[in-house]
Enzyme design. Structure first.
Site, short mmCIF file in Angstrom:
data_model
loop_
_atom_site.label_atom_id
_atom_site.label_comp_id
_atom_site.label_asym_id
_atom_site.label_seq_id
_atom_site.Cartn_x
_atom_site.Cartn_y
_atom_site.Cartn_z
N HIS A 1 2.68 -40.42 49.38
CA HIS A 1 1.49 -40.28 48.53
C HIS A 1 1.28 -41.57 47.76
CE1 HIS A 1 1.88 -35.59 48.38
NE2 HIS A 1 1.40 -36.04 49.53
N HIS B 1 7.81 -37.46 49.79
CA HIS B 1 8.31 -36.09 49.89
C HIS B 1 8.99 -35.96 51.24
CE1 HIS B 1 5.96 -34.68 46.36
NE2 HIS B 1 5.09 -35.60 46.77
N HIS C 1 12.91 -35.92 40.92
CA HIS C 1 12.06 -35.13 41.81
C HIS C 1 11.70 -35.89 43.08
CE1 HIS C 1 11.73 -32.22 38.64
NE2 HIS C 1 11.15 -33.08 37.83
N GLU D 1 4.22 -32.32 52.87
CA GLU D 1 3.54 -31.29 52.09
C GLU D 1 2.31 -30.79 52.82
OE1 GLU D 1 4.89 -31.50 47.70
OE2 GLU D 1 3.24 -32.93 47.97
N HIS E 1 4.94 -42.42 46.02
CA HIS E 1 6.19 -41.67 46.08
C HIS E 1 6.26 -40.92 47.39
CE1 HIS E 1 3.25 -38.88 44.23
NE2 HIS E 1 3.85 -37.99 45.00
N THR F 1 0.47 -32.09 43.46
CA THR F 1 1.34 -31.14 44.15
C THR F 1 2.59 -30.83 43.34
OG1 THR F 1 2.52 -32.87 45.36
CG2 THR F 1 0.53 -31.96 46.38
N THR F 2 2.68 -31.36 42.13
CA THR F 2 3.78 -31.05 41.22
C THR F 2 3.19 -30.70 39.86
OG1 THR F 2 3.97 -33.39 40.56
CG2 THR F 2 5.36 -32.64 42.39
#
Length: 472
Positions: free
Chosen positions: A269, A245, A218, A256, A243, A351-352
């Protein structure tokens, strides 16, 4: 042990039980075992199995009977989370979708329980399992449960049938009213200059041990030691991981969070948990404000960012899902934007999936910058699939902004005022002052030149007048 049991129970089966569960392969292997059990089963059976995974205790209970002609397995899952929230789900699910949900599933099963005795899926309907076979089957079913538990929550994506619009079906909290990310509207925030400035500690030198870099299918995730922590928040929050995005090459957006509906190219993040109140990240993740996440918007420019290069230069080592590598410790604080005093704060969620609403968000208004080449490497290097599977690029791994609903957003500064930092304001002021001095000097020399010209014209007039009088 599982392989030996599997071979004895299914000697002609081409499928083998996994000797050591690899999370990315677990679901397919568990599903194969479940299908084998289901294909050999007829009749009805009731049973109950209790267990625990992490902080979650669960009870798996088979109810009624299974009709193999409908390819459906009636089941009931009850349990209780560590925070004493009850779970009670009942539904009929197609056998082929057993491994497609975060919940734990079992086929109709049979193991030693005081009456009633149940028919065996391996023997004729009139026969029952011997104690040894019963025990082996029970152990195998425990293995199936462990496989599915180990791989729980892995089957979600950002697009497609398991995409973000379908998350609430499997992860109910993803449909709640305090979700993240959000679109931060600067004309609607509450200015709160009294918010303490966020102070990261230990980020300049996070120890001497290598940091684990992981492609989890992911995102790319870097582990962080607990010696890194934040002050300036209600409690002490220690670091756990960070991590990224990002979007797709050639497409706008990737972050995001958005500010005034404007997305950045990527977002970092940095995840922390409340170590004063909880023992671990997993425990804190289910509690209000158990987590504190820093959101750093990233834009692409001309200059390479050496801090981000510590991560990006290792991406080729973890191209496929579940691959890991080690990264030498580096100044993690270099990943942050240059100014930390300007930020937005609100209560939100992961957010996941599972989208727990437990995050105290801090989103910085200033952006970090990486080069265009660094951004392209991030967008084009990783795959969301394993090496032996058809390659699927890991890109556009961001969730769209969620409704703010009745939540408030605090700002540590006045977004409607200055858009510049103190240093930038000072530079602008100096520039304006120098510009004004230059303008004054230019006006002085122009005025002096005009004055000289006027004096010259006056002398010429006097000289001409005197000559005319003499001639007369």
């Amino acid at each position: 042990m599982p392989n030996r049991l599997f071979k004895e129970l299914f000697p002609s089966s081409p499928v083998t039980a996994p000797p050591h569960i690899h999370p990315s392969r677990a679901t397919l292997k568990a599903e194969a075992i479940v299908k084998l059990l289901a294909s050999k089963w007829s009749g009805g059976c009731r049973g109950r199995l209790r267990g625990q995974r992490g902080s979650q205790r669960f009870v798996l209970e088979l109810r009624n009977s299974w009709d193999p002609t409908k390819n459906q397995i009636p089941w009931k899952r009850t349990g209780q989370q560590a925070e004493n929230r009850s779970i009670d789900n009942s539904r009929n699910l197609p056998a082929h979708s057993l491994a497609r949900s975060r919940s734990l599933f079992l086929p109709p099963f049979c193991f030693p329980l005081p009456p009633p005795a149940c028919p065996s899926p391996l023997l004729p309907n009139s026969a029952t399992l011997s104690p040894s076979r019963d025990t082996m089957l029970f152990a195998l079913l425990l293995e199936v449960i462990w496989i599915l538990a180990a791989d729980g929550g892995q089957h979600w994506t950002y697009e497609g049938p398991h995409g973000q619009e379908h998350w609430p079906a499997s992860y109910p909290e993803c449909g709640n009213d305090a979700q993240s990310p959000i679109d931060i509207r600067t004309d609607s925030v509450t200015v709160a200059p009294e918010l303490p400035i966020l102070q990261p500690h230990g980020y300049e030198q996070p120890g001497t041990e290598p940091l684990d870099l992981h492609n989890n299918g992911h995102t790319v995730q870097l582990s962080l030691p607990p010696t890194l922590y934040l002050s300036g928040l209600p409690r002490k929050y220690v670091a756990a991981q960070l991590h990224l995005h990002w979007g797709r090459q050639g497409s706008p957006g990737g972050s995001e969070h958005q500010i005034n509906s404007e997305a950045a190219a990527a977002e970092l993040h940095v995840v922390h948990y409340d170590s004063d109140s909880y023992e671990s990240l997993s425990e804190a993740a289910q509690r209000p404000q158990g987590l504190a996440v820093l959101g750093i918007l990233i834009e692409a420019g001309d200059t390479e960012n050496p801090a981000y290069e510590h991560i990006l230069q290792h991406l080729h080592e973890i191209r496929h899902k579940d691959e890991k590598t080690s990264v030498p410790p580096f100044n993690v604080g270099g990943l942050f934007p240059p100014q930390l005093e300007h930020f937005f704060r609100y209560n939100g969620s992961l957010t996941t999936p599972p989208c727990y609403q437990s995050v105290l968000w801090t989103v910085f208004s200033r952006r970090a910058q990486i080069s265009v080449e660094q951004l392209e490497r991030l967008q084009t290097t990783l795959f969301s699939t394993e090496e032996e599977e058809p390659s699927e690029l890991l890109a556009e791994n961001f969730r769209i902004p969620q409704p703010l609903n009745q939540r408030g957003v605090l700002a540590s500064f006045n977004p409607a005022g200055s858009l510049y930092s103190t240093g930038e304001m000072l530079s602008i002021a100096v520039g304006i002052l120098v510009g004004c001095l230059c303008l004054l000097l230019a006006l002085y020399f122009i005025a002096r030149k005009i004055r000289k010209k006027r004096l010259g014209n006056r002398k010429s007039v006097v000289f001409t007048s005197a000559r005319t009088t003499a001639e007369a």
